[in-house]
Design a protein around this motif. Structure first.
Motif, PDB file in Angstrom:
ATOM      1  N   PRO A  15      39.919 -50.603 -43.511  1.00 45.96           N
ATOM      2  CA  PRO A  15      39.528 -49.697 -42.427  1.00 45.96           C
ATOM      3  C   PRO A  15      40.318 -48.388 -42.431  1.00 45.96           C
ATOM      4  CG  PRO A  15      40.679 -51.628 -41.560  1.00 45.96           C
ATOM      5  CD  PRO A  15      40.369 -51.914 -42.987  1.00 45.96           C
ATOM      6  N   LEU A  16      41.567 -48.434 -42.894  1.00 46.34           N
ATOM      7  CA  LEU A  16      42.346 -47.194 -42.999  1.00 46.34           C
ATOM      8  C   LEU A  16      41.706 -46.246 -44.007  1.00 46.34           C
ATOM      9  CD1 LEU A  16      46.032 -48.534 -42.990  1.00 46.34           C
ATOM     10  CD2 LEU A  16      44.944 -47.148 -41.219  1.00 46.34           C
ATOM     11  N   ALA A  17      41.302 -46.784 -45.149  1.00 48.83           N
ATOM     12  CA  ALA A  17      40.669 -45.960 -46.172  1.00 48.83           C
ATOM     13  C   ALA A  17      39.361 -45.374 -45.674  1.00 48.83           C
ATOM     14  CB  ALA A  17      40.424 -46.796 -47.432  1.00 48.83           C
ATOM     15  N   LEU A  18      38.586 -46.160 -44.941  1.00 48.63           N
ATOM     16  CA  LEU A  18      37.314 -45.666 -44.430  1.00 48.63           C
ATOM     17  C   LEU A  18      37.522 -44.541 -43.422  1.00 48.63           C
ATOM     18  CD1 LEU A  18      34.179 -47.619 -43.670  1.00 48.63           C
ATOM     19  CD2 LEU A  18      35.058 -46.153 -41.872  1.00 48.63           C
ATOM     20  N   SER A  19      38.534 -44.680 -42.566  1.00 46.94           N
ATOM     21  CA  SER A  19      38.816 -43.629 -41.580  1.00 46.94           C
ATOM     22  C   SER A  19      39.191 -42.318 -42.263  1.00 46.94           C
ATOM     23  CB  SER A  19      39.952 -44.076 -40.650  1.00 46.94           C
ATOM     24  OG  SER A  19      39.598 -45.245 -39.946  1.00 46.94           O
ATOM     25  N   LEU A  20      39.971 -42.402 -43.337  1.00 50.70           N
ATOM     26  CA  LEU A  20      40.361 -41.200 -44.070  1.00 50.70           C
ATOM     27  C   LEU A  20      39.176 -40.602 -44.819  1.00 50.70           C
ATOM     28  CD1 LEU A  20      43.831 -42.337 -45.467  1.00 50.70           C
ATOM     29  CD2 LEU A  20      43.383 -40.791 -43.558  1.00 50.70           C
ATOM     30  N   THR A  21      38.279 -41.452 -45.312  1.00 52.66           N
ATOM     31  CA  THR A  21      37.077 -40.969 -45.993  1.00 52.66           C
ATOM     32  C   THR A  21      36.232 -40.126 -45.049  1.00 52.66           C
ATOM     33  OG1 THR A  21      37.025 -42.897 -47.455  1.00 52.66           O
ATOM     34  CG2 THR A  21      34.980 -41.652 -47.209  1.00 52.66           C
ATOM     35  N   GLN A  22      36.028 -40.631 -43.836  1.00 55.16           N
ATOM     36  CA  GLN A  22      35.212 -39.894 -42.868  1.00 55.16           C
ATOM     37  C   GLN A  22      35.916 -38.637 -42.372  1.00 55.16           C
ATOM     38  OE1 GLN A  22      32.114 -40.556 -42.482  1.00 55.16           O
ATOM     39  NE2 GLN A  22      32.300 -42.375 -43.772  1.00 55.16           N
ATOM     40  N   LEU A  23      37.241 -38.604 -42.444  1.00 58.38           N
ATOM     41  CA  LEU A  23      37.960 -37.369 -42.104  1.00 58.38           C
ATOM     42  C   LEU A  23      37.588 -36.257 -43.073  1.00 58.38           C
ATOM     43  CD1 LEU A  23      40.154 -35.688 -40.666  1.00 58.38           C
ATOM     44  CD2 LEU A  23      41.840 -36.765 -42.184  1.00 58.38           C
ATOM     45  N   PHE A  24      37.485 -36.583 -44.355  1.00 55.90           N
ATOM     46  CA  PHE A  24      37.072 -35.581 -45.339  1.00 55.90           C
ATOM     47  C   PHE A  24      35.650 -35.101 -45.063  1.00 55.90           C
ATOM     48  CE2 PHE A  24      40.639 -37.301 -47.783  1.00 55.90           C
ATOM     49  CZ  PHE A  24      41.174 -36.136 -48.328  1.00 55.90           C
ATOM     50  N   ASN A  25      34.762 -36.009 -44.669  1.00 60.97           N
ATOM     51  CA  ASN A  25      33.403 -35.609 -44.316  1.00 60.97           C
ATOM     52  C   ASN A  25      33.400 -34.652 -43.132  1.00 60.97           C
ATOM     53  OD1 ASN A  25      32.357 -37.175 -46.342  1.00 60.97           O
ATOM     54  ND2 ASN A  25      31.781 -38.875 -45.026  1.00 60.97           N
ATOM     55  N   PHE A  26      34.268 -34.916 -42.167  1.00 58.83           N
ATOM     56  CA  PHE A  26      34.356 -34.054 -40.989  1.00 58.83           C
ATOM     57  C   PHE A  26      34.804 -32.647 -41.362  1.00 58.83           C
ATOM     58  CE2 PHE A  26      37.127 -32.375 -37.544  1.00 58.83           C
ATOM     59  CZ  PHE A  26      36.135 -32.128 -36.612  1.00 58.83           C
ATOM     60  N   CYS A  27      35.634 -32.525 -42.377  1.00 55.33           N
ATOM     61  CA  CYS A  27      36.085 -31.202 -42.818  1.00 55.33           C
ATOM     62  C   CYS A  27      34.900 -30.336 -43.255  1.00 55.33           C
ATOM     63  CB  CYS A  27      37.099 -31.333 -43.950  1.00 55.33           C
ATOM     64  SG  CYS A  27      38.678 -32.054 -43.435  1.00 55.33           S
ATOM     65  N   PHE A  28      33.894 -30.949 -43.862  1.00 58.91           N
ATOM     66  CA  PHE A  28      32.688 -30.204 -44.216  1.00 58.91           C
ATOM     67  C   PHE A  28      31.909 -29.826 -42.962  1.00 58.91           C
ATOM     68  CE2 PHE A  28      33.725 -31.914 -48.300  1.00 58.91           C
ATOM     69  CZ  PHE A  28      33.226 -30.992 -49.212  1.00 58.91           C
ATOM     70  N   GLY A  29      31.960 -30.678 -41.954  1.00 57.53           N
ATOM     71  CA  GLY A  29      31.335 -30.334 -40.677  1.00 57.53           C
ATOM     72  C   GLY A  29      32.006 -29.136 -40.028  1.00 57.53           C
ATOM     73  N   LEU A  30      33.304 -28.998 -40.238  1.00 58.81           N
ATOM     74  CA  LEU A  30      34.008 -27.825 -39.703  1.00 58.81           C
ATOM     75  C   LEU A  30      33.493 -26.528 -40.321  1.00 58.81           C
ATOM     76  CD1 LEU A  30      37.732 -29.033 -39.505  1.00 58.81           C
ATOM     77  CD2 LEU A  30      36.173 -28.595 -37.607  1.00 58.81           C
ATOM     78  N   ILE A  31      33.041 -26.597 -41.569  1.00 62.02           N
ATOM     79  CA  ILE A  31      32.448 -25.424 -42.207  1.00 62.02           C
ATOM     80  C   ILE A  31      31.175 -25.018 -41.466  1.00 62.02           C
ATOM     81  CG2 ILE A  31      31.378 -24.548 -44.320  1.00 62.02           C
ATOM     82  CD1 ILE A  31      33.222 -26.409 -45.902  1.00 62.02           C
ATOM     83  N   VAL A  32      30.370 -26.013 -41.097  1.00 68.82           N
ATOM     84  CA  VAL A  32      29.143 -25.739 -40.346  1.00 68.82           C
ATOM     85  C   VAL A  32      29.484 -25.130 -38.984  1.00 68.82           C
ATOM     86  CG1 VAL A  32      27.086 -26.780 -39.316  1.00 68.82           C
ATOM     87  CG2 VAL A  32      27.924 -27.589 -41.528  1.00 68.82           C
ATOM     88  N   ILE A  33      30.493 -25.675 -38.328  1.00 67.50           N
ATOM     89  CA  ILE A  33      30.924 -25.114 -37.036  1.00 67.50           C
ATOM     90  C   ILE A  33      31.370 -23.669 -37.213  1.00 67.50           C
ATOM     91  CG2 ILE A  33      32.676 -25.255 -35.226  1.00 67.50           C
ATOM     92  CD1 ILE A  33      32.616 -28.279 -35.511  1.00 67.50           C
ATOM     93  N   GLY A  34      32.125 -23.398 -38.279  1.00 67.70           N
ATOM     94  CA  GLY A  34      32.571 -22.031 -38.547  1.00 67.70           C
ATOM     95  C   GLY A  34      31.409 -21.077 -38.753  1.00 67.70           C
ATOM     96  N   ILE A  35      30.362 -21.540 -39.436  1.00 62.81           N
ATOM     97  CA  ILE A  35      29.178 -20.705 -39.653  1.00 62.81           C
ATOM     98  C   ILE A  35      28.529 -20.345 -38.313  1.00 62.81           C
ATOM     99  CG2 ILE A  35      26.841 -20.684 -40.622  1.00 62.81           C
ATOM    100  CD1 ILE A  35      27.929 -22.440 -42.910  1.00 62.81           C
ATOM    101  N   PHE A  36      28.394 -21.320 -37.434  1.00 63.67           N
ATOM    102  CA  PHE A  36      27.780 -21.076 -36.124  1.00 63.67           C
ATOM    103  C   PHE A  36      28.655 -20.169 -35.262  1.00 63.67           C
ATOM    104  CE2 PHE A  36      24.745 -24.174 -37.263  1.00 63.67           C
ATOM    105  CZ  PHE A  36      23.721 -24.156 -36.324  1.00 63.67           C
ATOM    106  N   LEU A  37      29.969 -20.367 -35.313  1.00 58.16           N
ATOM    107  CA  LEU A  37      30.866 -19.497 -34.541  1.00 58.16           C
ATOM    108  C   LEU A  37      30.701 -18.042 -34.962  1.00 58.16           C
ATOM    109  CD1 LEU A  37      34.134 -21.664 -34.510  1.00 58.16           C
ATOM    110  CD2 LEU A  37      32.663 -21.172 -32.556  1.00 58.16           C
ATOM    111  N   GLY A  38      30.648 -17.804 -36.275  1.00 56.33           N
ATOM    112  CA  GLY A  38      30.475 -16.443 -36.769  1.00 56.33           C
ATOM    113  C   GLY A  38      29.106 -15.877 -36.447  1.00 56.33           C
ATOM    114  N   ALA A  39      28.059 -16.704 -36.575  1.00 54.53           N
ATOM    115  CA  ALA A  39      26.691 -16.233 -36.351  1.00 54.53           C
ATOM    116  C   ALA A  39      26.455 -15.843 -34.902  1.00 54.53           C
ATOM    117  CB  ALA A  39      25.695 -17.308 -36.777  1.00 54.53           C
ATOM    118  N   PHE A  40      27.109 -16.513 -33.954  1.00 47.04           N
ATOM    119  CA  PHE A  40      26.888 -16.237 -32.533  1.00 47.04           C
ATOM    120  C   PHE A  40      28.034 -15.452 -31.898  1.00 47.04           C
ATOM    121  CE2 PHE A  40      23.976 -19.661 -33.430  1.00 47.04           C
ATOM    122  CZ  PHE A  40      22.864 -19.347 -32.658  1.00 47.04           C
ATOM    123  N   GLY A  41      28.919 -14.915 -32.728  1.00 54.52           N
ATOM    124  CA  GLY A  41      29.940 -14.001 -32.233  1.00 54.52           C
ATOM    125  C   GLY A  41      31.113 -14.648 -31.522  1.00 54.52           C
ATOM    126  N   TYR A  42      31.378 -15.912 -31.791  1.00 52.39           N
ATOM    127  CA  TYR A  42      32.539 -16.582 -31.201  1.00 52.39           C
ATOM    128  C   TYR A  42      33.711 -16.499 -32.174  1.00 52.39           C
ATOM    129  CZ  TYR A  42      29.714 -18.650 -27.472  1.00 52.39           C
ATOM    130  OH  TYR A  42      28.915 -18.844 -26.378  1.00 52.39           O
TER     131      TYR A  42
END
Length: 263
Positions: free
Chosen positions: A106-133
């Motif tokens: 379960p520790l390994a799985l939690s760390l795996t999904q953390l890496f996936n979340f980092c890619f989600g942060l890229i999507v959040i960054g795109i939206f922040l820039g697109a809407f002027g935040y």
């Protein structure tokens, strides 16, 4: 207990291998491969934006950013908890042949999904820039919130994976429990409370102390509102998570032989 922690540390190479193999396995048979880590949250946002804004007519100018933060964080939470249910049982053939500290899965799985979340942060960054935040200095607090979220998910992963070994039906119940948390948290609806809710005050207090809501409010405060998050709720969540992690590691240590027998 200390010996058990030392055993996990000695197996750090296995932990790294499990994280890498988990990342490769998720999109191994898809044409787009790792691009799905970016495309999946974008498609989620499109679906719920159509539902809430186009069909229901709710949401303001900043709603797309509000929505993408909620969905990306929820995707991390939901995927980690759901996947952790089988994080030990799916390796039963290996566990029955070689001694390994079971908590490492379960520790390994939690760390795996953390890496996936980092890619989600890229999507959040795109939206922040697109809407002027443009996030303010509070963005330096973001790693703290991410770390608290990780502690929370590790605690849940250890609990769920341990229980599932002995009660396999918990895997079927999880999806329903998570669905309740999805609608009881400010993921697609705005505000800290359900608007015009007929629920009694004691139930509203439970919603206010919903750990998912606490985490979402913290991410939005930092990225959208230029506010420092509510550290009281985050602190309580972090302390409880650490206590649960320690208790679960102790349970794994004391019941390793029982896990092997059941598997």
């Amino acid at each position: 207990m200390l010996n058990y922690l030392s055993e996990i540390f000695k197996r750090k190479d296995l932990l790294i291998y499990l994280v890498k193999s988990g990342l490769k396995a998720e999109n191994r048979n898809s044409y787009l491969g790792y691009f799905w880590w970016l495309l999946d949250p974008l498609l989620n946002v499109a679906v719920y934006y159509f539902l809430v804004v186009v069909l229901i007519g709710r949401g303001g100018p900043g709603y797309p950013v509000f929505l993408v933060i909620g969905l990306v964080v929820w995707r991390w939470i939901n995927t980690t908890i759901n996947s952790s249910a089988k994080s030990i049982t799916k390796y039963s053939s290996i566990i029955n042949q070689v001694y390994l500290p079971k908590a490492i899965f379960p520790l390994a799985l939690s760390l795996t999904q953390l890496f996936n979340f980092c890619f989600g942060l890229i999507v959040i960054g795109i939206f922040l820039g697109a809407f002027g935040y443009i996030p303010g200095w509070q963005v330096i607090l973001l790693p703290i919130v991410i770390f608290i979220t990780l502690l929370f998910l590790i605690a849940l992963s250890l609990c769920v994976s341990y229980i599932t070994v002995f009660v396999r039906d918990i895997d079927n119940v999880l999806s329903h429990i998570l669905r309740i948390f999805f609608y009881a948290s400010p993921i697609i609806w705005e505000g800290s409370r359900l608007a015009n809710s007929p629920l009694p005050d004691q139930f509203m207090i439970l919603l206010d102390w919903n750990p998912v809501a606490i985490l979402l409010d913290a991410y939005r405060a930092i990225l959208m509102e230029h506010h420092t998050p509510q550290f009281l709720g985050l602190g309580v969540l972090a302390v409880i998570s650490i206590i649960v992690i320690c208790l679960m590691l102790y349970h794994f240590y004391k019941n390793e032989h029982k896990i092997i027998k059941v598997l």
